[in-house]
Write a protein that holds these residues in place. Structure first.
Motif, PDB file in Angstrom:
ATOM      1  N   SER A  17      11.012  14.342  19.784  1.00  0.00           N
ATOM      2  CA  SER A  17       9.564  14.164  19.971  1.00  0.00           C
ATOM      3  C   SER A  17       9.216  12.678  20.078  1.00  0.00           C
ATOM      4  O   SER A  17       8.289  12.305  20.787  1.00  0.00           O
ATOM      5  CB  SER A  17       8.787  14.807  18.828  1.00  0.00           C
ATOM      6  N   MET A  18       9.962  11.817  19.390  1.00  0.00           N
ATOM      7  CA  MET A  18       9.719  10.380  19.481  1.00  0.00           C
ATOM      8  C   MET A  18      10.035   9.881  20.891  1.00  0.00           C
ATOM      9  O   MET A  18       9.325   9.044  21.425  1.00  0.00           O
ATOM     10  CB  MET A  18      10.560   9.629  18.456  1.00  0.00           C
ATOM     11  N   ALA A 104       3.050   5.811  12.576  1.00  0.00           N
ATOM     12  CA  ALA A 104       4.223   6.195  11.795  1.00  0.00           C
ATOM     13  C   ALA A 104       3.813   7.251  10.779  1.00  0.00           C
ATOM     14  O   ALA A 104       2.624   7.388  10.446  1.00  0.00           O
ATOM     15  CB  ALA A 104       4.807   4.975  11.087  1.00  0.00           C
ATOM     16  N   ASP A 105       4.780   7.982  10.282  1.00  0.00           N
ATOM     17  CA  ASP A 105       4.492   8.978   9.252  1.00  0.00           C
ATOM     18  C   ASP A 105       3.830   8.310   8.067  1.00  0.00           C
ATOM     19  O   ASP A 105       4.246   7.237   7.624  1.00  0.00           O
ATOM     20  CB  ASP A 105       5.776   9.669   8.796  1.00  0.00           C
ATOM     21  N   GLY A 106       2.797   8.934   7.554  1.00  0.00           N
ATOM     22  CA  GLY A 106       2.103   8.414   6.391  1.00  0.00           C
ATOM     23  C   GLY A 106       0.935   7.501   6.698  1.00  0.00           C
ATOM     24  O   GLY A 106       0.175   7.152   5.805  1.00  0.00           O
ATOM     25  N   MET A 107       0.766   7.079   7.955  1.00  0.00           N
ATOM     26  CA  MET A 107      -0.356   6.210   8.313  1.00  0.00           C
ATOM     27  C   MET A 107      -1.653   7.017   8.302  1.00  0.00           C
ATOM     28  O   MET A 107      -1.693   8.150   8.769  1.00  0.00           O
ATOM     29  CB  MET A 107      -0.164   5.604   9.703  1.00  0.00           C
ATOM     30  N   HIS A 108      -2.718   6.415   7.773  1.00  0.00           N
ATOM     31  CA  HIS A 108      -4.027   7.063   7.710  1.00  0.00           C
ATOM     32  C   HIS A 108      -5.069   6.127   8.303  1.00  0.00           C
ATOM     33  O   HIS A 108      -5.026   4.914   8.061  1.00  0.00           O
ATOM     34  CB  HIS A 108      -4.419   7.380   6.267  1.00  0.00           C
ATOM     35  N   VAL A 109      -6.019   6.696   9.036  1.00  0.00           N
ATOM     36  CA  VAL A 109      -7.135   5.923   9.570  1.00  0.00           C
ATOM     37  C   VAL A 109      -8.221   5.879   8.509  1.00  0.00           C
ATOM     38  O   VAL A 109      -8.696   6.920   8.052  1.00  0.00           O
ATOM     39  CB  VAL A 109      -7.665   6.540  10.879  1.00  0.00           C
ATOM     40  N   LEU A 110      -8.600   4.680   8.096  1.00  0.00           N
ATOM     41  CA  LEU A 110      -9.644   4.521   7.088  1.00  0.00           C
ATOM     42  C   LEU A 110     -11.036   4.635   7.702  1.00  0.00           C
ATOM     43  O   LEU A 110     -11.953   5.155   7.083  1.00  0.00           O
ATOM     44  CB  LEU A 110      -9.511   3.176   6.382  1.00  0.00           C
ATOM     45  N   VAL A 121     -10.647  -0.610  14.161  1.00  0.00           N
ATOM     46  CA  VAL A 121     -10.145   0.600  13.516  1.00  0.00           C
ATOM     47  C   VAL A 121      -9.176   0.152  12.430  1.00  0.00           C
ATOM     48  O   VAL A 121      -8.198  -0.543  12.722  1.00  0.00           O
ATOM     49  CB  VAL A 121      -9.435   1.533  14.524  1.00  0.00           C
ATOM     50  N   ASP A 122      -9.463   0.524  11.177  1.00  0.00           N
ATOM     51  CA  ASP A 122      -8.623   0.140  10.047  1.00  0.00           C
ATOM     52  C   ASP A 122      -7.663   1.264   9.684  1.00  0.00           C
ATOM     53  O   ASP A 122      -8.058   2.427   9.613  1.00  0.00           O
ATOM     54  CB  ASP A 122      -9.480  -0.217   8.828  1.00  0.00           C
ATOM     55  N   LEU A 123      -6.415   0.881   9.457  1.00  0.00           N
ATOM     56  CA  LEU A 123      -5.357   1.826   9.110  1.00  0.00           C
ATOM     57  C   LEU A 123      -4.707   1.393   7.804  1.00  0.00           C
ATOM     58  O   LEU A 123      -4.659   0.202   7.491  1.00  0.00           O
ATOM     59  CB  LEU A 123      -4.274   1.844  10.205  1.00  0.00           C
ATOM     60  N   ILE A 124      -4.183   2.365   7.087  1.00  0.00           N
ATOM     61  CA  ILE A 124      -3.467   2.066   5.850  1.00  0.00           C
ATOM     62  C   ILE A 124      -2.221   2.942   5.794  1.00  0.00           C
ATOM     63  O   ILE A 124      -2.212   4.061   6.293  1.00  0.00           O
ATOM     64  CB  ILE A 124      -4.363   2.292   4.602  1.00  0.00           C
ATOM     65  N   ARG A 125      -1.197   2.389   5.197  1.00  0.00           N
ATOM     66  CA  ARG A 125       0.028   3.147   4.972  1.00  0.00           C
ATOM     67  C   ARG A 125       0.337   3.052   3.491  1.00  0.00           C
ATOM     68  O   ARG A 125       0.883   2.042   3.024  1.00  0.00           O
ATOM     69  CB  ARG A 125       1.182   2.588   5.778  1.00  0.00           C
ATOM     70  N   PRO A 126      -0.027   4.080   2.752  1.00  0.00           N
ATOM     71  CA  PRO A 126       0.249   4.041   1.312  1.00  0.00           C
ATOM     72  C   PRO A 126       1.746   3.891   1.049  1.00  0.00           C
ATOM     73  O   PRO A 126       2.576   4.408   1.800  1.00  0.00           O
ATOM     74  CB  PRO A 126      -0.250   5.393   0.805  1.00  0.00           C
ATOM     75  N   GLU A 127       2.062   3.164   0.010  1.00  0.00           N
ATOM     76  CA  GLU A 127       3.468   2.965  -0.358  1.00  0.00           C
ATOM     77  C   GLU A 127       4.061   4.303  -0.776  1.00  0.00           C
ATOM     78  O   GLU A 127       3.564   4.945  -1.692  1.00  0.00           O
ATOM     79  CB  GLU A 127       3.562   1.956  -1.506  1.00  0.00           C
ATOM     80  N   PRO A 128       5.122   4.743  -0.109  1.00  0.00           N
ATOM     81  CA  PRO A 128       5.702   6.035  -0.475  1.00  0.00           C
ATOM     82  C   PRO A 128       6.426   5.961  -1.818  1.00  0.00           C
ATOM     83  O   PRO A 128       6.905   4.894  -2.218  1.00  0.00           O
ATOM     84  CB  PRO A 128       6.701   6.313   0.653  1.00  0.00           C
ATOM     85  N   GLU A 129       6.447   7.083  -2.484  1.00  0.00           N
ATOM     86  CA  GLU A 129       7.181   7.148  -3.747  1.00  0.00           C
ATOM     87  C   GLU A 129       8.668   7.073  -3.449  1.00  0.00           C
ATOM     88  O   GLU A 129       9.156   7.653  -2.485  1.00  0.00           O
ATOM     89  CB  GLU A 129       6.895   8.471  -4.460  1.00  0.00           C
ATOM     90  N   ARG A 130       9.362   6.339  -4.284  1.00  0.00           N
ATOM     91  CA  ARG A 130      10.824   6.276  -4.147  1.00  0.00           C
ATOM     92  C   ARG A 130      11.379   7.541  -4.765  1.00  0.00           C
ATOM     93  O   ARG A 130      11.215   7.789  -5.955  1.00  0.00           O
ATOM     94  CB  ARG A 130      11.382   5.051  -4.857  1.00  0.00           C
ATOM     95  N   MET A 131      12.011   8.358  -3.942  1.00  0.00           N
ATOM     96  CA  MET A 131      12.477   9.643  -4.438  1.00  0.00           C
ATOM     97  C   MET A 131      13.940   9.840  -4.042  1.00  0.00           C
ATOM     98  O   MET A 131      14.324   9.589  -2.897  1.00  0.00           O
ATOM     99  CB  MET A 131      11.627  10.771  -3.827  1.00  0.00           C
ATOM    100  N   VAL A 132      14.710  10.238  -4.995  1.00  0.00           N
ATOM    101  CA  VAL A 132      16.103  10.588  -4.755  1.00  0.00           C
ATOM    102  C   VAL A 132      16.246  12.048  -5.134  1.00  0.00           C
ATOM    103  O   VAL A 132      15.855  12.460  -6.231  1.00  0.00           O
ATOM    104  CB  VAL A 132      17.060   9.713  -5.602  1.00  0.00           C
TER     105      VAL A 132
END
Length: 141
Positions: A17-18, A104-110, A121-132
Motif C-alpha cells: 500500500s505504501m 505516518a502511522d500515529g499522526m493526528h491533525v490538531l 494545518v497543525d499535526l502531532i505525533r504522540p510519542e509511542p509507548e515502548r513495548m516489547v
C-alpha cells in the motif's frame, strides 16, 4: 516484462500500500499552491508538532476543504464563480487545487486555521509507548 520495485523484497511484508501511495504522490506534484512544512518544538511535557502552511490567497474558508482520507491529509480548494466581471487584465488565477500529504502511522491533525491568505494545518505525533512483546515458542514432539 516484470517491474521489480524496492518493496518487492521478501523482508518488507505488507508495504504494497505504501508503494501505491508513493506512485499517487509522484503523479500529483504540480507545485500549486506553494507550501512550507515546519517543526514546532514542544515543551518538556508536550511533543513536537508539525505545521503545514499553504499560500491560498483569494480562497475563503468555504472554498477550502481539509480532510484525512485513510493515511493521507488532503487539502482541496475550489473558488466559487463570482458575478460576471469585466477584467481589463487578469493576472490572478482562479483555479482549483488538491494537495496531498501522506501521514505516518500515529499522526493526528490538531486543526486548521486560515489567516492573511495562509492556511495552516497543525499535526502531532504522540510519542509511542515502548513495548516489547514476548512470543512463546511451542515445542511439539
Amino acid at each position: 516484462m516484470t517491474r521489480i520495485t524496492p518493496f518487492a523484497s521478501p523482508l518488507l511484508l505488507g508495504f504494497d500500500s505504501m508503494e501505491k501511495t508513493l506512485e499517487r504522490i509522484a503523479k500529483a506534484s504540480d507545485g500549486y499552491p506553494p507550501y512550507n512544512i515546519e517543526r514546532l518544538r514542544g515543551s518538556d511535557d508536550a511533543p513536537d508538532r508539525l505545521r503545514i502552511t499553504l499560500a491560498v490567497a483569494g480562497f475563503s474558508e468555504e472554498e477550502l476543504d481539509v480532510s484525512v482520507e485513510e493515511n493521507q491529509l488532503v487539502i482541496r480548494g475550489r473558488q466559487l464563480e463570482q458575478a460576471e466581471r469585466d477584467y481589463l487584465y487578469r493576472g490572478i488565477a482562479a483555479r482549483q487545487f488538491q494537495r496531498m500529504f501522506v501521514l505516518a502511522d500515529g499522526m493526528h491533525v490538531l486543526g486548521a486555521a486560515l489567516r492573511n491568505g495562509l492556511l495552516s494545518v497543525d499535526l502531532i505525533r504522540p510519542e509511542p509507548e515502548r513495548m516489547v512483546k514476548k512470543i512463546n515458542i511451542s515445542v511439539s514432539q
